[in-house]
Design a protein around this motif. Sequence first.
Motif, PDB file in Angstrom:
ATOM      1  N   GLN A  82      55.916  -0.339  26.465  1.00  0.00           N
ATOM      2  CA  GLN A  82      55.370   0.133  28.105  1.00  0.00           C
ATOM      3  C   GLN A  82      55.088  -1.331  28.451  1.00  0.00           C
ATOM      4  O   GLN A  82      55.183  -1.489  29.741  1.00  0.00           O
ATOM      5  CB  GLN A  82      54.563   1.334  28.185  1.00  0.00           C
ATOM      6  CG  GLN A  82      54.836   2.506  27.939  1.00  0.00           C
ATOM      7  CD  GLN A  82      54.034   3.590  28.299  1.00  0.00           C
ATOM      8  OE1 GLN A  82      53.031   3.523  28.806  1.00  0.00           O
ATOM      9  NE2 GLN A  82      54.376   4.816  28.255  1.00  0.00           N
ATOM     10  N   ARG A 122      47.304   4.853  30.491  1.00  0.00           N
ATOM     11  CA  ARG A 122      47.344   6.396  29.682  1.00  0.00           C
ATOM     12  C   ARG A 122      47.582   6.093  28.585  1.00  0.00           C
ATOM     13  O   ARG A 122      46.990   6.856  27.542  1.00  0.00           O
ATOM     14  CB  ARG A 122      48.067   7.227  30.562  1.00  0.00           C
ATOM     15  CG  ARG A 122      47.703   7.434  32.077  1.00  0.00           C
ATOM     16  CD  ARG A 122      48.599   8.504  32.585  1.00  0.00           C
ATOM     17  NE  ARG A 122      48.293   8.790  34.033  1.00  0.00           N
ATOM     18  CZ  ARG A 122      49.372   8.638  34.957  1.00  0.00           C
ATOM     19  NH1 ARG A 122      50.410   8.441  34.689  1.00  0.00           N
ATOM     20  NH2 ARG A 122      48.805   8.700  36.440  1.00  0.00           N
ATOM     21  N   THR A 123      48.683   5.462  28.231  1.00  0.00           N
ATOM     22  CA  THR A 123      48.916   5.339  26.616  1.00  0.00           C
ATOM     23  C   THR A 123      48.045   4.547  25.863  1.00  0.00           C
ATOM     24  O   THR A 123      47.523   5.146  24.735  1.00  0.00           O
ATOM     25  CB  THR A 123      50.578   4.717  26.731  1.00  0.00           C
ATOM     26  OG1 THR A 123      51.343   5.288  27.135  1.00  0.00           O
ATOM     27  CG2 THR A 123      50.955   4.628  25.079  1.00  0.00           C
ATOM     28  N   ARG A 142      50.610   3.662  33.786  1.00  0.00           N
ATOM     29  CA  ARG A 142      51.521   4.479  32.624  1.00  0.00           C
ATOM     30  C   ARG A 142      50.817   3.748  31.437  1.00  0.00           C
ATOM     31  O   ARG A 142      50.589   4.690  30.547  1.00  0.00           O
ATOM     32  CB  ARG A 142      52.866   4.277  32.888  1.00  0.00           C
ATOM     33  CG  ARG A 142      53.331   5.130  33.974  1.00  0.00           C
ATOM     34  CD  ARG A 142      54.925   5.259  33.962  1.00  0.00           C
ATOM     35  NE  ARG A 142      55.282   5.881  35.096  1.00  0.00           N
ATOM     36  CZ  ARG A 142      56.406   5.625  35.802  1.00  0.00           C
ATOM     37  NH1 ARG A 142      56.968   4.562  35.739  1.00  0.00           N
ATOM     38  NH2 ARG A 142      56.725   6.495  36.790  1.00  0.00           N
TER      39      ARG A 142
END
Length: 139
Positions: free
Chosen positions: A132, A98-99, A95
């Motif tokens: 994140q 992706r960011t 995740r």
Amino acid sequence: MTAALLAACAAVLGIVIGRLWDHRTETTPWRRDRRADSYQQLAAAFRTSYDTIQQIALANTADDRILAADNHVWHSALSSVWIYGTPEAALAATRLDRTLSQLFEDSKNRQHSTSDKASAGLLHDRVTAARQLEKLVWP
């Protein structure tokens, strides 16, 4: 003869059990160490990528060197987490990837000055990526 056969079987069984036990006690710390190393590499790669993104976004010109920049350090560290990390950590790292990848591409596509309003959007994206990473490190 039965006693000798029984003694030989017991010796072989003892060797097999000892080897399995030895393998288990050596493998567990090795995996733990690799996992910790992969997390440390990912955190360091995040910081390096973070700085690179900032340099790209705040560059004054669309230099070919800047546009050709890539993120090999990050991808190497991410692969290490995929191999050695827990499933939860691998998912969180994916995740984060992706960011961070989106942020990396955005920084290459739009370059800002420190006084530009659009740099506020980039700052928001950087904060999201940092959060994140924090979730990965401190679940």
